[in-house]
Design an enzyme around this catalytic site. Structure first.
Site, short mmCIF file in Angstrom:
data_model
loop_
_atom_site.label_atom_id
_atom_site.label_comp_id
_atom_site.label_asym_id
_atom_site.label_seq_id
_atom_site.Cartn_x
_atom_site.Cartn_y
_atom_site.Cartn_z
N SER A 8 7.93 -7.69 -0.83
CA SER A 8 7.86 -6.93 -2.08
C SER A 8 8.15 -5.44 -1.85
O SER A 8 8.77 -4.78 -2.69
CB SER A 8 6.50 -7.12 -2.77
N ASN A 9 7.75 -4.92 -0.69
CA ASN A 9 8.09 -3.52 -0.39
C ASN A 9 9.57 -3.37 -0.09
O ASN A 9 10.19 -2.36 -0.47
CB ASN A 9 7.26 -3.01 0.79
N MET A 85 5.47 -8.33 11.43
CA MET A 85 4.26 -8.77 12.13
C MET A 85 4.36 -8.71 13.65
O MET A 85 3.63 -9.39 14.35
CB MET A 85 3.88 -10.19 11.67
N HIS A 104 0.91 0.60 5.46
CA HIS A 104 -0.29 -0.18 5.79
C HIS A 104 -1.23 -0.15 4.57
O HIS A 104 -1.44 0.91 3.99
CB HIS A 104 -0.98 0.42 7.01
C1 GRF Z 1 1.95 -4.86 2.65
O1 GRF Z 1 0.67 -4.89 2.13
C2 GRF Z 1 2.04 -3.84 3.74
O2 GRF Z 1 1.19 -2.75 3.54
C3 GRF Z 1 1.58 -4.62 4.94
O3 GRF Z 1 2.10 -5.90 4.76
C4 GRF Z 1 2.29 -6.14 3.38
C5 GRF Z 1 3.72 -6.55 3.20
O4 GRF Z 1 3.95 -7.03 1.90
N1 GRF Z 1 1.99 -3.96 6.15
P1 GRF Z 1 5.45 -7.30 1.42
O5 GRF Z 1 6.05 -8.29 2.43
O6 GRF Z 1 6.17 -6.01 1.41
O7 GRF Z 1 5.31 -7.92 0.08
#
Ligand code: GRF
Length: 210
Positions: A8-9, A85, A104
């Site tokens: 999503s980011n 990850m 984060h």
């Molecule tokens: C987000 O909450 C980010 O802060 C953390 O992992 C999540 C990733 O979410 N590091 P997405 O894959 O961007 O939806």
């Protein structure tokens, strides 16, 4: 961009870039998980995906060299991590020193590591949020560029709080990347201060001379 999961980011950043609001382009998605939903998002948004699986290890890349080669071949200037990850090591960290950002889901230095939103909920803190920081060898450390606070609501279930933290992330990350790419900044201890300093120019020169 480096991502392993939902993306999503990634989507928030790619869309901001598409609107001309990021100060740069999202050149490629680098993903360590074949089948991750972020790959589908990249296809939909017209961003090239490079899926380099690392089956031998769980928390690190088997070999960072092919990743570095892929980035250099595309003249990638800045690495953006979101939900990636695996820990990065010297092969990538050194050439991109001060040019790797991560988001984060807590107000660091509170609640580093996994399940940061759950950690905050269980701790009963009045507020949590999200942090954009530079990536260093230690986990979820590195100078902080920006934070957004999310106030906890009494009795709020985890899923609802997660949704609100993610919403805050989708605003904070593109805005912070734009500032990082276009404004002056300098690292001062554990913070990145905007407004003065050599910004990206010095970080690039460091890589050239380092
Ligand atoms: C987000 O909450 C980010 O802060 C953390 O992992 C999540 C990733 O979410 N590091 P997405 O894959 O961007 O939806």
């Amino acid at each position: 961009m480096f991502a392993s999961g939902a993306g999503s980011n990634f989507e928030a950043l790619a869309r901001a870039a598409g609107r001309g609001e990021l100060g740069g382009d999202i050149v490629a998605l680098l993903c360590d998980q074949p089948g991750a939903p972020v790959i589908e998002r990249a296809a939909r948004l017209g961003v090239e995906s490079l899926v380099l699986a690392s089956p031998r290890h769980r928390t690190r890349l088997d070999d960072e060299r092919p990743w570095l080669d892929a980035l250099r071949a595309r003249h990638v200037d800045v690495l953006l991590l979101a939900g990636f990850m695996r820990r990065l090591h010297a092969t990538l960290l050194e050439p991109y020193a001060n040019r790797i950002l991560n988001i984060h889901p807590s107000l660091l230095p509170a609640f580093p590591g996994l399940d940061a939103i759950g950690q905050a909920l269980r701790a009963g803190v009045p507020a949590t949020g999200c942090t954009v920081h530079m990536v260093e060898p230690a986990l979820d450390s590195g100078p902080i560029l920006a934070q957004a606070e999310v106030t906890l609501r009494p009795g709020e279930p985890l899923a609802a709080l997660e949704a609100r933290v993610h919403e805050a992330e989708h605003l904070l990350y593109p805005d912070t990347v734009r500032r990082f790419l276009t404004e002056p900044w300098r690292v001062e201890g554990r913070w990145v201060r905007f407004g003065e300093g050599p910004g990206l120019t010095a970080a690039r020169a460091g890589a050239a001379h380092g």
